[in-house]
Motif scaffolding. Sequence first.
Motif, short mmCIF file in Angstrom:
data_model
loop_
_atom_site.label_atom_id
_atom_site.label_comp_id
_atom_site.label_asym_id
_atom_site.label_seq_id
_atom_site.Cartn_x
_atom_site.Cartn_y
_atom_site.Cartn_z
N MET A 239 0.86 -1.18 0.00
CA MET A 239 0.00 0.00 0.00
C MET A 239 0.90 1.24 0.00
O MET A 239 1.78 1.37 0.84
CB MET A 239 -0.90 -0.02 1.23
CG MET A 239 -1.79 1.17 1.39
SD MET A 239 -3.29 1.24 0.40
CE MET A 239 -4.18 -0.18 0.92
N ARG A 240 0.66 2.11 -0.94
CA ARG A 240 1.40 3.37 -1.03
C ARG A 240 0.48 4.48 -0.53
O ARG A 240 -0.72 4.43 -0.76
CB ARG A 240 1.83 3.63 -2.47
CG ARG A 240 2.72 2.54 -3.04
CD ARG A 240 2.96 2.73 -4.52
NE ARG A 240 3.54 4.01 -4.84
CZ ARG A 240 4.84 4.25 -4.92
NH1 ARG A 240 5.70 3.28 -4.71
NH2 ARG A 240 5.29 5.45 -5.22
N THR A 241 1.05 5.47 0.13
CA THR A 241 0.26 6.59 0.62
C THR A 241 0.95 7.91 0.30
O THR A 241 2.15 7.94 0.08
CB THR A 241 0.03 6.51 2.14
OG1 THR A 241 1.29 6.59 2.80
CG2 THR A 241 -0.69 5.23 2.53
N GLU B 98 -1.53 -1.22 -5.34
CA GLU B 98 -1.12 -1.47 -6.72
C GLU B 98 -1.69 -2.79 -7.26
O GLU B 98 -2.12 -2.86 -8.41
CB GLU B 98 0.40 -1.47 -6.82
CG GLU B 98 0.90 -1.43 -8.23
CD GLU B 98 2.36 -1.06 -8.32
OE1 GLU B 98 2.84 -1.00 -9.45
OE2 GLU B 98 3.02 -0.86 -7.27
N GLU B 99 -1.70 -3.81 -6.45
CA GLU B 99 -2.21 -5.11 -6.89
C GLU B 99 -3.69 -5.03 -7.27
O GLU B 99 -4.12 -5.57 -8.29
CB GLU B 99 -2.00 -6.17 -5.81
CG GLU B 99 -2.37 -7.56 -6.24
CD GLU B 99 -2.06 -8.59 -5.18
OE1 GLU B 99 -2.88 -9.50 -4.99
OE2 GLU B 99 -0.99 -8.48 -4.53
N PHE C 96 -11.87 2.44 -8.45
CA PHE C 96 -11.44 1.13 -8.92
C PHE C 96 -10.81 1.19 -10.31
O PHE C 96 -11.27 1.95 -11.17
CB PHE C 96 -12.64 0.19 -8.95
CG PHE C 96 -13.29 0.02 -7.61
CD1 PHE C 96 -12.84 -0.94 -6.72
CD2 PHE C 96 -14.32 0.86 -7.21
CE1 PHE C 96 -13.43 -1.08 -5.47
CE2 PHE C 96 -14.92 0.73 -5.96
CZ PHE C 96 -14.46 -0.25 -5.09
N GLY C 97 -9.75 0.37 -10.52
CA GLY C 97 -9.11 0.28 -11.83
C GLY C 97 -8.21 1.45 -12.18
O GLY C 97 -7.97 1.72 -13.35
N VAL C 98 -7.71 2.13 -11.17
CA VAL C 98 -6.88 3.32 -11.39
C VAL C 98 -5.43 2.90 -11.61
O VAL C 98 -4.86 2.18 -10.78
CB VAL C 98 -6.98 4.28 -10.19
CG1 VAL C 98 -6.08 5.48 -10.37
CG2 VAL C 98 -8.42 4.71 -9.96
#
Length: 83
Positions: free
Chosen positions: A1-3, A19-20, A37-39
């Motif tokens: 998870m990136r923030t 990312e996954e 979603f799907g970004v």
Amino acid sequence: MRTCDLADSSLISGAAYDEEARLLCLQFREAGCYFYFGVPRALFDALCAAPSPGTYFNAHIKDRFRFERDPRRRRFGPKARRG
């Protein structure tokens, strides 16, 4: 998870990206948390680097991806459901 912390934005206080799952979570100052979603990751990176995250959001994310409001957030105000 990136923030990323978007403390200078008047619209968005923070963002997180999985990312996954290609899932973007945006914490809006007034409206709470929304999931997009799907970004692609490139959009998350560009949002975090944008001089105006709100302007970037409006131009590149808003109305372009399916989204849901955080289901754990209760609604208040005239349209709130009464239990």
